[in-house]
Design an enzyme around this catalytic site. Sequence first.
Site, PDB file in Angstrom:
ATOM      1  N   THR A   3       0.824  -1.273   0.086  1.00  0.00           N
ATOM      2  CA  THR A   3       0.080   0.040  -0.163  1.00  0.00           C
ATOM      3  C   THR A   3       0.868   1.205  -0.130  1.00  0.00           C
ATOM      4  O   THR A   3       0.630   2.274  -0.724  1.00  0.00           O
ATOM      5  CB  THR A   3      -1.019   0.131   1.250  1.00  0.00           C
ATOM      6  OG1 THR A   3      -1.595  -1.390   1.461  1.00  0.00           O
ATOM      7  CG2 THR A   3      -1.908   1.039   1.105  1.00  0.00           C
ATOM      8  N   VAL A   4       1.994   1.195   0.868  1.00  0.00           N
ATOM      9  CA  VAL A   4       2.629   2.377   1.062  1.00  0.00           C
ATOM     10  C   VAL A   4       3.670   2.510  -0.138  1.00  0.00           C
ATOM     11  O   VAL A   4       3.712   3.638  -0.691  1.00  0.00           O
ATOM     12  CB  VAL A   4       3.331   2.719   2.321  1.00  0.00           C
ATOM     13  CG1 VAL A   4       4.256   3.855   2.445  1.00  0.00           C
ATOM     14  CG2 VAL A   4       2.496   2.398   3.527  1.00  0.00           C
ATOM     15  N   ALA A  33      11.160  -3.446  -6.136  1.00  0.00           N
ATOM     16  CA  ALA A  33      11.213  -5.064  -5.761  1.00  0.00           C
ATOM     17  C   ALA A  33       9.500  -5.432  -5.434  1.00  0.00           C
ATOM     18  O   ALA A  33       9.042  -4.700  -4.728  1.00  0.00           O
ATOM     19  CB  ALA A  33      12.087  -5.411  -4.641  1.00  0.00           C
ATOM     20  N   GLU A 119      11.137   9.262   8.950  1.00  0.00           N
ATOM     21  CA  GLU A 119       9.740  10.233   9.212  1.00  0.00           C
ATOM     22  C   GLU A 119       8.749   9.444   9.157  1.00  0.00           C
ATOM     23  O   GLU A 119       7.758   9.686  10.060  1.00  0.00           O
ATOM     24  CB  GLU A 119       9.933  11.276   8.364  1.00  0.00           C
ATOM     25  CG  GLU A 119       8.745  12.436   8.661  1.00  0.00           C
ATOM     26  CD  GLU A 119       8.855  12.831   9.953  1.00  0.00           C
ATOM     27  OE1 GLU A 119       9.934  13.685   9.882  1.00  0.00           O
ATOM     28  OE2 GLU A 119       8.130  12.597  10.822  1.00  0.00           O
ATOM     29  N   VAL A 122       6.748   6.874  12.240  1.00  0.00           N
ATOM     30  CA  VAL A 122       6.064   7.485  13.521  1.00  0.00           C
ATOM     31  C   VAL A 122       4.862   8.353  13.090  1.00  0.00           C
ATOM     32  O   VAL A 122       5.328   9.353  12.390  1.00  0.00           O
ATOM     33  CB  VAL A 122       6.602   8.384  14.363  1.00  0.00           C
ATOM     34  CG1 VAL A 122       6.010   8.605  15.748  1.00  0.00           C
ATOM     35  CG2 VAL A 122       7.953   7.116  15.000  1.00  0.00           C
ATOM     36  N   GLY A 124       2.761   8.408  10.667  1.00  0.00           N
ATOM     37  CA  GLY A 124       2.270   8.604   9.197  1.00  0.00           C
ATOM     38  C   GLY A 124       2.804  10.245   8.707  1.00  0.00           C
ATOM     39  O   GLY A 124       3.849  10.351   8.694  1.00  0.00           O
ATOM     40  N   ILE A 126       2.244  13.119   9.590  1.00  0.00           N
ATOM     41  CA  ILE A 126       2.581  14.007  10.697  1.00  0.00           C
ATOM     42  C   ILE A 126       4.151  14.213  10.797  1.00  0.00           C
ATOM     43  O   ILE A 126       4.901  13.191  10.971  1.00  0.00           O
ATOM     44  CB  ILE A 126       2.162  13.944  11.867  1.00  0.00           C
ATOM     45  CG1 ILE A 126       0.473  13.774  12.162  1.00  0.00           C
ATOM     46  CG2 ILE A 126       2.328  15.089  12.894  1.00  0.00           C
ATOM     47  CD1 ILE A 126       0.067  13.293  13.413  1.00  0.00           C
ATOM     48  N   LYS A 195       6.686   2.595  18.316  1.00  0.00           N
ATOM     49  CA  LYS A 195       6.887   4.358  17.897  1.00  0.00           C
ATOM     50  C   LYS A 195       7.375   5.116  18.956  1.00  0.00           C
ATOM     51  O   LYS A 195       8.072   6.104  18.873  1.00  0.00           O
ATOM     52  CB  LYS A 195       5.395   4.763  17.299  1.00  0.00           C
ATOM     53  CG  LYS A 195       5.113   4.207  16.169  1.00  0.00           C
ATOM     54  CD  LYS A 195       3.671   4.370  15.658  1.00  0.00           C
ATOM     55  CE  LYS A 195       3.135   3.886  14.364  1.00  0.00           C
ATOM     56  NZ  LYS A 195       1.703   3.722  14.302  1.00  0.00           N
TER      57      LYS A 195
END
Lengths: 425, 425
Positions: A3-4, A33, A119, A122, A124, A126, A195
Amino acid sequence: MGTVGQGVLRLLGHNAEEITRRVGTSVVVTDVAVRDPARARDCDLSGIRVWDDAVRLVREADVDVVVELIGGKTVAREVILAAIARGKPVVTANKALLAEDGNAIFEAARMAGVVVAFEAAVAGGIPIIKAIREGLAGNVIASVAGIINGTCNYILTQMAEKGESFEDALATAQRLGYAEADPHFDVGGIDAAHKLAILAAIAFGMPLAYGEVAVEGITHVTPEDIKIAQVFGYRIKLLAIAKRHGAAVELRVHPTLIPDDTVLAKVDGVLNAVVVHGNAVGQVGFYGRGAGGDATASAVVADVIDVARALVTDSRHVVPALAFQPDALRPLPVLPIRAVESAFYLRLRVADEPGVLSQLTAILAAHDISIEAILQREPRGGDDATVALITSVIPEHRFDDALAEMQRLPFVRAGSARFRVEKFD
Amino acid sequence: MGTVGQGVLRLLGHNAEEITRRVGTSVVVTDVAVRDPARARDCDLSGIRVWDDAVRLVREADVDVVVELIGGKTVAREVILAAIARGKPVVTANKALLAEDGNAIFEAARMAGVVVAFEAAVAGGIPIIKAIREGLAGNVIASVAGIINGTCNYILTQMAEKGESFEDALATAQRLGYAEADPHFDVGGIDAAHKLAILAAIAFGMPLAYGEVAVEGITHVTPEDIKIAQVFGYRIKLLAIAKRHGAAVELRVHPTLIPDDTVLAKVDGVLNAVVVHGNAVGQVGFYGRGAGGDATASAVVADVIDVARALVTDSRHVVPALAFQPDALRPLPVLPIRAVESAFYLRLRVADEPGVLSQLTAILAAHDISIEAILQREPRGGDDATVALITSVIPEHRFDDALAEMQRLPFVRAGSARFRVEKFD
C-alpha cells in the site's frame, strides 16, 4: 510495492513537477522489488525495472536512494544493511525494525557514513520526527505524549460514539481496513510502543529502549468505563507517554483518561496526535493522518526529498529559503477578494414590522444565494429586531450585491455585520 | 537584546549541554548589540562583548552566525544585508521585513551563497516553516489556514468567554502584555498578513506577495456577533488563509466563523494554530505558543542549530539519526511502571449493602490516596452496584497495594477496571 510503496510511486509521479521545483533535480523511481510480479497494482510500473528479489536490487541496481517499505524484520533488515554496505541512503517506514534493532542499524549507518531516514515510521503524515529532531532542537524536552495508533483510536472512538463493545468496534475496523486480520500488534499496544521508543530516543538523546516500554493494550476497555469516564469529564484514549522523571524516564503505553476539553481528546477516528513539552516552547501539538498509503507516502517522499536535496547541493544550502529553488519560484495571480468564494455570516438590524423576512429572503433568492441557517430575535429595549443568517458558499461579489440591495430597503437600519465562514479541519 | 534576544541568550545558556550533544559542537554567544548598554536585562552578559552599533558588530565581529532580533525595517535590513555581504548565515524573526522585502533579501543571500533562516517569523514556537518546507515537501499544498496572531486570538477569546467588548478585551490584553500600546499592527490584521505572505510563498512556490493580501482586522467584531455565531455552532477567529484557486491563489486575513467542533475552534487565548492541506497527507494541524520570548527563542535556536549542524558537517549528515550526535547518546534508566506516578480511574463491582463506601474510602485514606471524583450507581438488573472513582496523583505501587486490599473485601466482586488518568494539553 504494498500500500505505502504504491502510494510513494503515485506521489512521486503525480507531484513530479513541484518536487523537481523543490529539489532542483527530478526524483525518478527506476527500480522496484515486488514479491509477486504477476499481481495487479494500482500504479504505473512502465519504464521501471521490476525485481523479485529486493536484496539483489539493492546490491546491483544503479540507484541513489533505497526506500524500504517491506515491513517485518527479516528481508527488510537485509535490504537496509545491504544499502548501507553499498553507501546508499535509506528511507524506511519500518518502526518495528528500528525500535527493536535501530541501535545496530544506526551504528552501521554511521560507520558507513550513510543516512537512514524514518519520518514515516511514526505518526504517518505528521512530520513529528523532523519537528522534534530539528524544529524543537533548542529545547530540553520534558515529555512527548501521543495518540499514535490509528487502529486503537478508531476503535475507542467507535466505542465512545456508538456505545459498541470492543469486539464489535474491532470487527468494524477490520471491515473498513483500519485493522489487520490479526490485530494483536495494534490493539495490544505493541505498534504504539515501537513508535514511542523512537520518539523517546530523539526527544531525550537515549538509545532505542523498546524492551523497557510498559505496554497495556485496549482489549479490556469496556463501553461502561468509557461512559463513566464521560460522566467524570474524560475520554479514554490509548496514549503513548515518554516523560522525564528526575534522572530517569517513563516509557509507557496504556489506555488513559484525558480531560474532554483538551485538544488531544478531540482527536478522533484514525487520526494521530502528538503533544511535545519543551522547556522553552511549552506545549506544541501536532495532528493528522497517522496511517494509510498516501499519508505515509507523504512522509516517505519528504525523506526522499531531504536526501535528494543533500545529494545535489552543499550542506549550507540544502533547503532553499522559500522551499522551492529560487529559479523555480513563479508569481501566481492573487484572486481579487471580490472573486473569492466562501459562506457568509450576515447580521442585520431591522425594523420590527411584517414582511421583513420575506423581502430579505427574496433578495437572497434572486441572487441565487441559499440560506444555511437563520435566526431572528425580537427587539430588546429599542424597536429594532435582529436577523442573522449564514449563506451557502458563494463568490463575495454576489454576496455584496445582495447586501447592498438589502441595505437599500427602508426597514434595514445602519449597523450590519458580515463575516466569512470557513471550515479547515 | 529585547524580549526575544534575551530569551535566546538564556536558552543557549540554560540548554547548552543538550544543544552541544545535538550539534556536535558548542554554540556560544560572543557578541551582542544593544540600543542602550546601561539598561538592566534579565540575562547574563558576562564574557560577551557588547556593541552599541549592530551594523558595526556584523561588519567587524568574528562570528559564525548573525541573529537579527531588532525588528522594524531599517536597522534590521542593514544588519541582514551586512551579514550577507560578509558571507555570514543569518537567523531572523523579522516577519514584517521578510514579508515586504524578502524577495530582495533572499536574492542577495542566494547570490552570496548565504543562508537566511526565519522559523521564528511565523507562529513563534511552532516549527511550521520547517514542516511545510521540508516535512510536507512531497505534497502539492492546497491550502494553509491559521490562527497566527496571538493578540487577536486572546482578544476574541476574552470576548467569547467573558462577553467583553473589543475595547475592554484589548485593554486587558495590553495590561497583560499581550498587546502593544499601539495595537494597530495586530488588531488590524497586518501582522497576520505578513506571516501569511511567508506561508504562501513556501507552500505554493511563489515570491512573497504581501501587498496582495486582502486584510480585515478584528476591531469591528462585536460580542453580539460572537454570541449569535455560538448559537449557530461557530466560533469567530481571525484566520489567515492561503488557498489555491485554479491557476490563482487566494490570500486573505479576516475574522472568520469556524465550526465549534473543529480543533481550530478550540485553540484559545494566545495560542497559534495552523492547518495545512496537502494532496497526499490530507489535513495536518499544528498548535502551540505563537509569541513570547521563550517560544520565539525556541524557533530562533532551532535555526541556529540547523546552521551550526551544517557548518560542522557535510551535507549528507547534517542531522544525526537519533537527533543527538551518536557518541552523545546516553542510556537513561527507565522507571519501573510500579514507580510511575499518575492519577487513577478505578471501577469496582460491589454488593449492594451498607458500609461499602466507608470501607473502600477507609482503605484509600490509609494509603494516603485522595479521591478527586466518585460515582456510585445502583444495581441494574443484578444485585451488584458500581463504584467508580478518580484518585489524586500517586505512585502506581501505592494504588496497586490499596486495590489489592480492596479486592480482598468480601463485598467486592470480580471484574474491576483500572486506567491511568493524564493531562497533556
